[in-house]
Write an enzyme that holds these catalytic residues in place. Structure first.
Site, PDB file in Angstrom:
ATOM      1  N   THR A 107       0.812  -1.216   0.000  1.00  8.74           N
ATOM      2  CA  THR A 107       0.000   0.000   0.000  1.00  8.74           C
ATOM      3  C   THR A 107       0.845   1.265   0.000  1.00  8.74           C
ATOM      4  O   THR A 107       0.537   2.240  -0.683  1.00  8.74           O
ATOM      5  CB  THR A 107      -0.907  -0.011   1.252  1.00  8.74           C
ATOM      6  OG1 THR A 107      -1.639  -1.228   1.261  1.00  8.74           O
ATOM      7  CG2 THR A 107      -1.881   1.136   1.234  1.00  8.74           C
ATOM      8  N   THR A 133       2.049  -4.600   4.570  1.00 10.11           N
ATOM      9  CA  THR A 133       1.998  -4.930   5.996  1.00 10.11           C
ATOM     10  C   THR A 133       1.666  -6.396   6.277  1.00 10.11           C
ATOM     11  O   THR A 133       2.021  -6.916   7.333  1.00 10.11           O
ATOM     12  CB  THR A 133       0.957  -4.049   6.727  1.00 10.11           C
ATOM     13  OG1 THR A 133      -0.312  -4.201   6.088  1.00 10.11           O
ATOM     14  CG2 THR A 133       1.375  -2.598   6.690  1.00 10.11           C
ATOM     15  N   ASP A 134       1.008  -7.084   5.330  1.00  6.55           N
ATOM     16  CA  ASP A 134       0.556  -8.452   5.593  1.00  6.55           C
ATOM     17  C   ASP A 134       1.665  -9.347   6.134  1.00  6.55           C
ATOM     18  O   ASP A 134       1.461 -10.099   7.080  1.00  6.55           O
ATOM     19  CB  ASP A 134       0.018  -9.097   4.309  1.00  6.55           C
ATOM     20  CG  ASP A 134      -1.485  -8.929   4.172  1.00  6.55           C
ATOM     21  OD1 ASP A 134      -1.996  -7.892   4.616  1.00  6.55           O
ATOM     22  OD2 ASP A 134      -2.142  -9.828   3.604  1.00  6.55           O
ATOM     23  N   LYS A 192       1.874  -8.408  13.161  1.00  3.26           N
ATOM     24  CA  LYS A 192       0.661  -7.675  12.800  1.00  3.26           C
ATOM     25  C   LYS A 192      -0.485  -8.283  13.593  1.00  3.26           C
ATOM     26  O   LYS A 192      -0.819  -9.450  13.413  1.00  3.26           O
ATOM     27  CB  LYS A 192       0.407  -7.778  11.295  1.00  3.26           C
ATOM     28  CG  LYS A 192      -0.769  -6.945  10.812  1.00  3.26           C
ATOM     29  CD  LYS A 192      -0.903  -6.920   9.289  1.00  3.26           C
ATOM     30  CE  LYS A 192      -2.049  -6.024   8.875  1.00  3.26           C
ATOM     31  NZ  LYS A 192      -2.214  -5.928   7.404  1.00  3.26           N
TER      32      LYS A 192
END
Lengths: 438, 438
Positions: free
Chosen positions: A102, A178-179, A256
């Protein structure tokens, strides 16, 4: 690189990146959006277009019935992979490596101009503040969503980071989806030896064309940490839901923990290294972090990819484990229950796995706390079967570490020794009471 | 029940439960401890002895070289499965079902008397307070460590709980090991229909012969909730590290989040139902819980056991998924990354799984937050492949629910409809901001 389906399709239809098009699929679905650059490393089965709501979608080439160009792109897209602004004396030098996600995707879809947001010019337009912190050299390595991250990409990032640091840069920032950022930060922690400067992973939970984006604050704080006196692999992301500060987490202890919140990244079983404010204030939360020093950063990226994570649950049979052994897997990280347990009827299969040379490691699906195979009889049976208890390592970190360890040896005694050696802060000697759910 | 290896061995060697023995294994290891009752449902390959440090170990019968009785048991063990003290008028009636785990095992190894801590007398000796709260009927269903819990045991617990409630008991407490308590509480939430009274699971993180044991406080608070006006399946465990209060968590939203802390159980993406103090004070933290009502509790325990959890990680291949499909699994719960993603190169295998009739559900390994397959192109491809997005359900709850749903239908349209229907609070309509890491 061989020509992919998407390349052929774009050529055949005269499509340019930035064109506004209308696509009709065979099932009648219609999409209107701007043609995006095909991901460099994707299989090329899809055409990516950016919808008016700002989201990218991939349309399967094979599913396209017809296509219509609504408006041609207004200017040719810029895709320079490296562009440097004039160097300012007195500022440190930071290389920003783009890997996708992103934070790296930005399109000026008002004008139709499209960039894989990674020229210095684009970065300067998006987050001008970072150019007052350091001389920025952006470099787009590849552009993939982080769910498609793989060990081979970890190696490439490790080599590029080391190359930048060894050529005189003061720090490296890695823009990453971020995953799987926590997996990559663990991988770099093990692959980069003799780390003498900061390596900072950063991402965003909301893309930069949304008002609530965390991209700017995160990137500014990441650049701050990349020029700070902390020679660690770190993840720098929002520390709370506001835009006030970020946290710098140790790369092997970070996870996360929320699908969508901006303060999703958390240090598990450990205290973050520092609080970082966009204005440059840094409050170190501990004193046992590695500081800058002299010397060449070394890359040790040998990695055994035949490693798997297996989560334990009531009703699990030994089938999956036996399948992995049959398929030639070299290592299995079990995400056990509680202190690190499996059903007792799985233990014979685990014994056979170890006997045939497979490294079987135990972590806990609780995530917080430490495995202990000495408390209950099930644990002792697992120990006796040869299971390696991974202390307070995250399952994800243990998986990455096991692949790295098995890249160096397949002697199970040596594997155990290495798994229980603390290389990059992945094992804490004791768990601090104040680290639960923080 | 057929005679197991351990039964034969004990008979042959004249061993009685409670005997202090010395065991020498073939590799020379020596253990001294008290013979424990073999677990009713274990395969019977091991002899269980309690060591001086209070821990139980299982010694493989086949590994025993020699055995010596150091001291015979002083009295015959009591193993009554049901014993009721005189009923006190005015008190509610609560059945406590024993299933095993730390809270249920107690041995008076000073005198050599051994009990599967589940006569009323034993309970009264251990936690006398509960007999002032209710007329207690203890019943030992089985005695297994919770890592050995299986769907067939869930069914048995569900039937026994319903039987007790429908025969006039005011509430049921289920003593259970903590490792898989969250799975069992989810299973009971789906299997018990028209719940008109409380069903409370309770366990302990430290056994009752250790000074820091949480067994007493937890059992007292659990008994309080079993007599309260809340007709839900709940987990009642320490709310903080002290001994002050417990939290009553909804059975579908609770998870063990720490390997060893006493306040390990947490409501994820939801607020607990209540705070409970040992003195009987109850503070409800929400008002949308089910209250007591009239009517028969129904058991619907149809369950498809060919269901698996598959955790997604960078480098995972499609092999494991394809293996599950080949083996005839009917359902797979993916623990995806972020908002609910897999690597794009797994999607064709997922498409084939769905095409062959396998229900593939998506949850997130973040645990907190909600999956959303509409944000990124990977998610939309997964949706298109037929993946069922499980909202903000825990992976563990989604696994249990999928087994239960597939016990009722194998029509994928119906499966999707049921998975997205909120049966027992497993889906919250929106995620409250104040539930992250609490």
């Amino acid at each position: 690189m061989r020509e992919r389906k998407v390349d052929v399709f774009m050529k055949k239809n005269g499509l340019k990146i930035g064109d506004l098009i209308k696509v009709v699929e065979k099932d009648g679905t219609v999409y209107e959006g701007i043609v995006m650059p095909p991901y460099e490393l994707s299989p090329g089965e899809t055409l990516t277009i950016k919808l008016d709501n700002g989201y990218n979608i991939g349309v399967l080439i094979d599913a396209i019935e017809s296509i219509e160009v609504v408006e041609k792109a207004k200017e040719a897209p810029k895709m320079e992979f490296r562009e440097v602004l004039p160097r300012k004396e007195g500022l440190p030098d930071v290389t920003i490596l783009g890997t996708g996600g992103t934070i790296a995707s930005r399109i000026d879809y008002k004008t139709g101009a499209v960039h894989a947001a990674f020229t210095a010019e684009e970065l300067a337009k998006a987050v001008p503040e970072i150019f007052d912190i350091a001389n920025i050299t952006p470099k787009l390595l590849f552009n993939i969503m982080s769910e498609d991250m793989k060990p081979e990409y970890w190696k490439r990032i490790a080599r590029e980071a080391a190359k930048a640091l060894n050529s005189g840069e003061d720090g490296v920032v890695i823009a990453h989806g971020t995953d799987t950022m926590g997996y990559t930060s663990a991988a770099l922690s093990f692959m980069l030896g003799n780390l003498t400067k900061p390596v900072v992973l950063v991402g965003s939970q909301r893309s930069s064309d949304r008002p609530s984006s965390d991209a700017a604050t995160n990137l500014i704080c990441a650049t701050r940490m990349a020029t700070a006196d902390a020679a660690e692999v770190m993840v720098v992301m929002h520390g709370e839901t506001g835009d006030t500060y970020c946290l710098a987490h140790r790369g092997t202890k970070v996870r996360k923990m929320h699908t969508s919140r901006r303060d999703t990244f958390r240090s598990i079983n450990d205290v973050p290294i520092a609080k970082v404010w966009p204005d440059g204030k840094i409050e170190y939360l501990r004193d046992d972090y590695r500081k800058r020093s002299e010397g060449e950063v070394e890359v040790d990226d040998r990695f055994e990819e035949r490693v798997a994570i297996l989560k334990i649950y009531p009703g699990i049979t030994s089938e999956l484990l036996e399948f992995l052994v049959d398929k030639g897997y070299k290592g299995i990280v079990l995400e056990g229950t509680g202190l690190g347990h499996t059903p007792n009827d799985m233990i014979p299969a685990i014994e056979r796995a170890v006997e045939s040379g497979v490294a079987v490691c135990m972590t806990s699906q609780c995530l917080y706390g430490r495995v202990n195979l000495n408390v209950y009889s099930t644990g002792r049976r697992l120990l006796k079967a040869g299971v390696i208890p991974c202390e307070d390592m995250l399952p994800e970190t243990a998986y990455v570490k096991l692949g790295w360890v098995l890249g160096h040896t397949d002697d199970l005694g040596e594997v155990k020794k290495m798994m229980l050696t603390n290389y990059a802060g992945e094992i804490t000697p004791y768990t601090r009471f104040d680290t639960f759910l923080r």
